[in-house]
Scaffold this active site. Structure first.
Site, mmCIF file in Angstrom:
data_model
loop_
_atom_site.group_PDB
_atom_site.id
_atom_site.type_symbol
_atom_site.label_atom_id
_atom_site.label_comp_id
_atom_site.label_asym_id
_atom_site.label_seq_id
_atom_site.Cartn_x
_atom_site.Cartn_y
_atom_site.Cartn_z
ATOM 1 C CG ASP A 224 -28.153 -39.744 -35.682
ATOM 2 O OD1 ASP A 224 -27.337 -39.218 -34.898
ATOM 3 O OD2 ASP A 224 -27.966 -39.815 -36.904
ATOM 4 C CG ASP A 252 -24.695 -41.908 -34.526
ATOM 5 O OD1 ASP A 252 -23.684 -42.585 -34.255
ATOM 6 O OD2 ASP A 252 -24.707 -41.038 -35.424
ATOM 7 C CG ASN A 253 -23.627 -38.815 -33.158
ATOM 8 O OD1 ASN A 253 -24.707 -38.848 -33.726
ATOM 9 N ND2 ASN A 253 -22.480 -38.722 -33.801
HETATM 10 N N1 SAM Z 1 -29.931 -39.840 -38.852
HETATM 11 C C1 SAM Z 1 -29.347 -38.986 -39.884
HETATM 12 C C2 SAM Z 1 -28.325 -39.784 -40.650
HETATM 13 O O1 SAM Z 1 -27.536 -40.512 -40.011
HETATM 14 O O2 SAM Z 1 -28.280 -39.688 -41.882
HETATM 15 C C3 SAM Z 1 -28.685 -37.767 -39.291
HETATM 16 C C4 SAM Z 1 -29.576 -36.980 -38.374
HETATM 17 S S1 SAM Z 1 -28.853 -35.442 -37.858
HETATM 18 C C5 SAM Z 1 -27.522 -35.957 -36.847
HETATM 19 C C6 SAM Z 1 -30.013 -34.846 -36.654
HETATM 20 C C7 SAM Z 1 -31.313 -34.327 -37.257
HETATM 21 O O3 SAM Z 1 -32.296 -34.294 -36.234
HETATM 22 C C8 SAM Z 1 -31.244 -32.912 -37.803
HETATM 23 O O4 SAM Z 1 -31.654 -32.921 -39.133
HETATM 24 C C9 SAM Z 1 -32.206 -32.106 -36.939
HETATM 25 O O5 SAM Z 1 -32.910 -31.131 -37.649
HETATM 26 C C10 SAM Z 1 -33.130 -33.182 -36.415
HETATM 27 N N2 SAM Z 1 -33.695 -32.932 -35.093
HETATM 28 C C11 SAM Z 1 -33.049 -32.488 -33.996
HETATM 29 N N3 SAM Z 1 -33.850 -32.456 -32.935
HETATM 30 C C12 SAM Z 1 -35.055 -32.912 -33.356
HETATM 31 C C13 SAM Z 1 -36.288 -33.127 -32.719
HETATM 32 N N4 SAM Z 1 -36.457 -32.886 -31.415
HETATM 33 N N5 SAM Z 1 -37.313 -33.601 -33.450
HETATM 34 C C14 SAM Z 1 -37.166 -33.859 -34.766
HETATM 35 N N6 SAM Z 1 -36.000 -33.685 -35.427
HETATM 36 C C15 SAM Z 1 -34.960 -33.219 -34.736
HETATM 37 MG MG MG Z 2 -25.385 -39.125 -35.624
#
Ligand code: SAM
Ligand code: MG
Length: 297
Positions: A224, A252-253
């Site tokens: 996610d 997800d998504n």
């Molecule tokens: N899983 C969480 C929830 O449902 O409560 C939501 C996650 S949110 C959609 C995506 C998160 O992934 C963001 O906080 C972003 O900073 C982090 N993120 C994006 N790319 C990443 C990567 N390559 N490595 C680590 N974190 C990452």
């Molecule tokens: Mg999501």
């Protein structure tokens, strides 16, 4: 008031949710994000799909890519069998620190590494994050947010959807804190599982996991983070020997914003058995869904 959306979510949780009660914290986050400010948590509707998969798999080792505020982390943690371990990766220091506090409020102990002492002080004060990786993550999130809203616009959803007039069913009256919960003393610690919250990018951290945790394989991976990373990180997990026959990937998504290259891969590779679960985008009446893919080895 909080300087970032995650901070405002945390403050709402601290004001309204029962300490030590993960369900109460989950409801508080959902209530805030449905009524005050949208946020990219998996949300209550898809959250039930996630719950069902966790209960079905009964994993000993879980990996989560993308922690954000820890919403899905606590959804997963509360259903893990005793002794299970959950490793969650987040590249944004500020989000990770907020997540640790939200998880703490829910009674889920998350070990943050690297520890807060080695990240800029400003993060602990809830300011917007500093540093190259976080700046670019913010830029990318703004892009992703824009993408979501563009998608909604293309679907010709009335703009009114976003205005907070009383007639609008999605609109906010300020959510009322669940009565008799505010200020209550801690009632229980709901989790026996151990959560490791690692700050860094998935591409840098995944190759370290096997050694770091003396790990055979993950039983469940919740994917996610940024949607263009789903496919490269899945291939990286394969290469690093972190998947074994029976490992379940839940992404997800996959419809909104969508991860078409990932879907094409898991649906066509003979190494996976893949199934789509239709649902709706968190806190909005927009089609989205999750893809559950069993690695066959
Ligand atoms: N899983 C969480 C929830 O449902 O409560 C939501 C996650 S949110 C959609 C995506 C998160 O992934 C963001 O906080 C972003 O900073 C982090 N993120 C994006 N790319 C990443 C990567 N390559 N490595 C680590 N974190 C990452
Ligand atoms: Mg999501």
């Amino acid at each position: 008031s909080g300087k970032s959306r995650p901070m405002r979510i945390l403050q709402y949780v601290q004001r309204t949710a029962v300490q030590g009660d993960a369900n109460s914290v989950i409801s508080a986050v959902d209530s805030y994000c449905a009524n005050v400010e949208w946020a990219m948590n998996v949300g209550d509707m898809k959250g039930e799909i996630l719950d069902a998969v966790v209960l079905d798999v009964r994993p000993r080792w879980v990996l989560e890519l993308g922690t954000y505020c820890g919403y899905s982390t606590m959804r997963i943690a509360r259903f893990l069998p005793p002794g299970a371990r959950l490793v969650t990766l987040e590249m944004n220091h500020h989000y990770a620190q907020v997540a640790k506090q939200i998880l703490g409020h829910a009674g889920v102990d998350a070990q943050l590494s690297p520890s807060p002492s080695s990240v800029p002080q400003s993060c602990t004060q809830g300011e917007e994050p500093v540093g190259g990786a976080t700046h670019s993550s913010q830029r990318r999130w703004r892009l992703q947010e824009a993408l979501i809203y563009t998608t909604l616009h293309c679907l010709q959803l009335p703009l009114q959807l976003f205005s907070r007039t009383p007639q609008n069913p999605l609109a906010a009256s300020t959510p009322k804190p669940p009565e008799e919960t505010a200020g209550r003393q801690q009632t229980k610690r709901s989790s026996t599982c151990k959560v490791d919250l690692l700050v860094g990018t998935s591409s840098a951290l995944i190759p370290q996991l096997k050694k770091k945790f003396d790990l055979d394989k993950f039983d469940l991976v919740f994917i996610d983070h940024w949607k263009t990373s789903y496919l490269p990180d899945t291939k990286l997990l394969e290469e690093c020997g972190l998947l074994a026959s029976g490992t379940v990937l839940l992404a997800d998504n996959v419809t909104c914003p969508g991860a078409p290259d990932y879907l094409q891969y898991v649906r066509n590779s003979p190494r996976y058995k893949s199934l789509y679960f239709p649902s709706q985008l968190e806190y909005l009446q927009v089609e989205d869904g999750m893809e559950k893919s069993i690695f066959l080895g």
